[in-house]
Design a protein around this motif. Structure first.
Motif, PDB file in Angstrom:
ATOM      1  N   VAL A 101       1.029  -1.199   0.032  1.00 19.33           N
ATOM      2  CA  VAL A 101      -0.052   0.048  -0.088  1.00 19.33           C
ATOM      3  C   VAL A 101       0.816   1.191   0.214  1.00 19.33           C
ATOM      4  CG1 VAL A 101      -1.733   1.350   1.223  1.00 19.33           C
ATOM      5  CG2 VAL A 101      -1.859  -1.328   1.187  1.00 19.33           C
ATOM      6  N   ASN A 102       0.888   1.945  -1.049  1.00 19.68           N
ATOM      7  CA  ASN A 102       1.851   2.995  -1.265  1.00 19.68           C
ATOM      8  C   ASN A 102       1.510   4.350  -0.401  1.00 19.68           C
ATOM      9  OD1 ASN A 102       4.297   3.785  -2.370  1.00 19.68           O
ATOM     10  ND2 ASN A 102       3.272   4.930  -3.873  1.00 19.68           N
ATOM     11  N   THR A 103       0.594   4.215   0.358  1.00 21.28           N
ATOM     12  CA  THR A 103       0.153   5.361   1.045  1.00 21.28           C
ATOM     13  C   THR A 103      -0.002   4.984   2.833  1.00 21.28           C
ATOM     14  OG1 THR A 103      -2.470   4.831   0.860  1.00 21.28           O
ATOM     15  CG2 THR A 103      -1.400   6.585  -0.240  1.00 21.28           C
ATOM     16  N   GLY A 121      -6.820   6.312   0.954  1.00 18.35           N
ATOM     17  CA  GLY A 121      -5.537   6.006   0.479  1.00 18.35           C
ATOM     18  C   GLY A 121      -5.518   4.803  -0.801  1.00 18.35           C
ATOM     19  N   GLU A 122      -4.439   4.556  -1.242  1.00 17.47           N
ATOM     20  CA  GLU A 122      -4.322   3.631  -2.193  1.00 17.47           C
ATOM     21  C   GLU A 122      -4.453   2.092  -1.908  1.00 17.47           C
ATOM     22  OE1 GLU A 122      -0.598   3.510  -4.540  1.00 17.47           O
ATOM     23  OE2 GLU A 122      -0.658   6.008  -4.828  1.00 17.47           O
ATOM     24  N   ASN A 123      -5.153   1.548  -3.000  1.00 17.90           N
ATOM     25  CA  ASN A 123      -5.345   0.123  -2.637  1.00 17.90           C
ATOM     26  C   ASN A 123      -4.283  -0.435  -2.606  1.00 17.90           C
ATOM     27  OD1 ASN A 123      -8.360   0.265  -2.458  1.00 17.90           O
ATOM     28  ND2 ASN A 123      -8.475   0.155  -4.824  1.00 17.90           N
ATOM     29  N   SER A 125      -1.434  -3.135  -3.881  1.00 14.13           N
ATOM     30  CA  SER A 125      -0.970  -3.920  -5.189  1.00 14.13           C
ATOM     31  C   SER A 125      -1.069  -5.441  -5.192  1.00 14.13           C
ATOM     32  CB  SER A 125       0.566  -3.411  -5.811  1.00 14.13           C
ATOM     33  OG  SER A 125       1.417  -3.833  -4.873  1.00 14.13           O
TER      34      SER A 125
END
Length: 299
Positions: free
Chosen positions: A24-26, A34-36, A38
């Protein structure tokens, strides 16, 4: 088990340190904004594994660094540059510069100066001239730590809120005024100038050159090999040997003709007079190696 959010956040943060990017890049936001992830299944599996192994952080790190994914080369995959430019698919290892504190640690360790003491009070390494005077109403009293204490790891550097240690900020250490989920990584000329001219890194280069001269062996080629193994963990290539060999010869000739310069460079070391020119040459060559981008990069 009904709400593994804490475990997900924890393993994602560890993954971020090991790969330079979280699944998760956040990392500061696991909410709807936030980002899902990967790799959601991998994140869930690792969170479950972490809980099941009694939150053993060392065990988790050991498991990840022994995986095939972590042990991949960081060489660029030309076939994936357009399809996966940020390496989200983890088809290769990421190449990244180490954190600000570790930049200093690397130079200390390679030069043989690093003091491995764990815990204790904060330390104050030497500050560049004039920095302390920038504090409010000249209130900053920065007394440089004495003896081995000033060579302890960057983790222990005292963080003066009004005048933070410049090297840390130069290499993107957060300023401590706000909570930070992840650090930025920049590449600026000031970083190169710091590694070349800062008094701490200059001292490390002096001791590194002295160490290579005394411990590397009796020939230039053997010392070049020893220097590369110490600093970069690999053998020098043929072209690198040729360049360094020529550089050492040029420096030795220059310092042989300028005894004042060589004596000034080795003044803080315990060097016999007849060895001054050669040690000074290796100090200068050592500065070149310690200023390579590869030296402060996790390949």
């Amino acid at each position: 088990k009904d709400n593994p959010l804490t475990a997900r956040v924890a393993v994602n943060r560890l993954w971020m340190y090991l790969f330079g990017r979280g699944l998760v890049n956040t990392p500061e936001d696991f909410g709807t904004r936030g980002e899902n992830p990967s790799h959601p299944d991998l994140l869930d599996w690792m969170a479950t594994w972490y809980i099941g192994n009694e939150w053993g952080t060392k065990d988790f790190i050991r498991m990840v660094v022994n995986s095939n994914t972590y042990r991949q080369s960081s060489d660029t995959r030309t076939d994936l540059i357009d399809r996966d430019p940020e390496n989200i698919w983890l088809a290769a290892q990421n190449r990244l510069r180490v954190e600000a504190e570790i930049v200093r640690d690397l130079s200390l360790a390679t030069s043989g100066l690093l003091h491995p003491k764990i815990g204790g009070p904060s330390i104050r390494p030497p500050l560049p001239e004039g920095v302390a005077a920038l504090g409010y109403a000249r209130s900053v009293k920065w007394k440089v730590s004495e003896g081995d204490e000033k060579y302890r790891r960057g983790l222990y550097i005292f963080f003066q809120r009004t005048v933070p240690y410049p090297t840390l900020l130069t290499f993107d250490c957060p300023d401590s005024n706000v909570t930070t989920g992840k650090r930025n990584r920049s590449n600026t000329p000031l970083q190169a100038l710091t590694l070349l001219n800062n008094v701490v890194f200059t001292e490390c280069a002096q001791h590194f050159g002295d160490r290579v001269y005394k411990e590397g062996g009796g020939s230039t080629d053997r010392r070049i090999r020893y220097a590369y193994l110490l600093a970069l963990g690999r053998e020098p290539t043929r072209s690198e040997r040729k360049v360094l060999h020529s550089l050492v010869e040029d420096y030795t000739e220059m310092y042989s003709d300028d005894s004042e310069a060589s004596e000034s460079l080795v003044a803080s070391l315990n060097i016999d007079e007849e060895d001054c020119a050669e040690v000074a040459a290796w100090i200068s060559a050592g500065r070149v190696i310690l200023n390579l981008d590869e030296f402060v990069t996790r390949e």
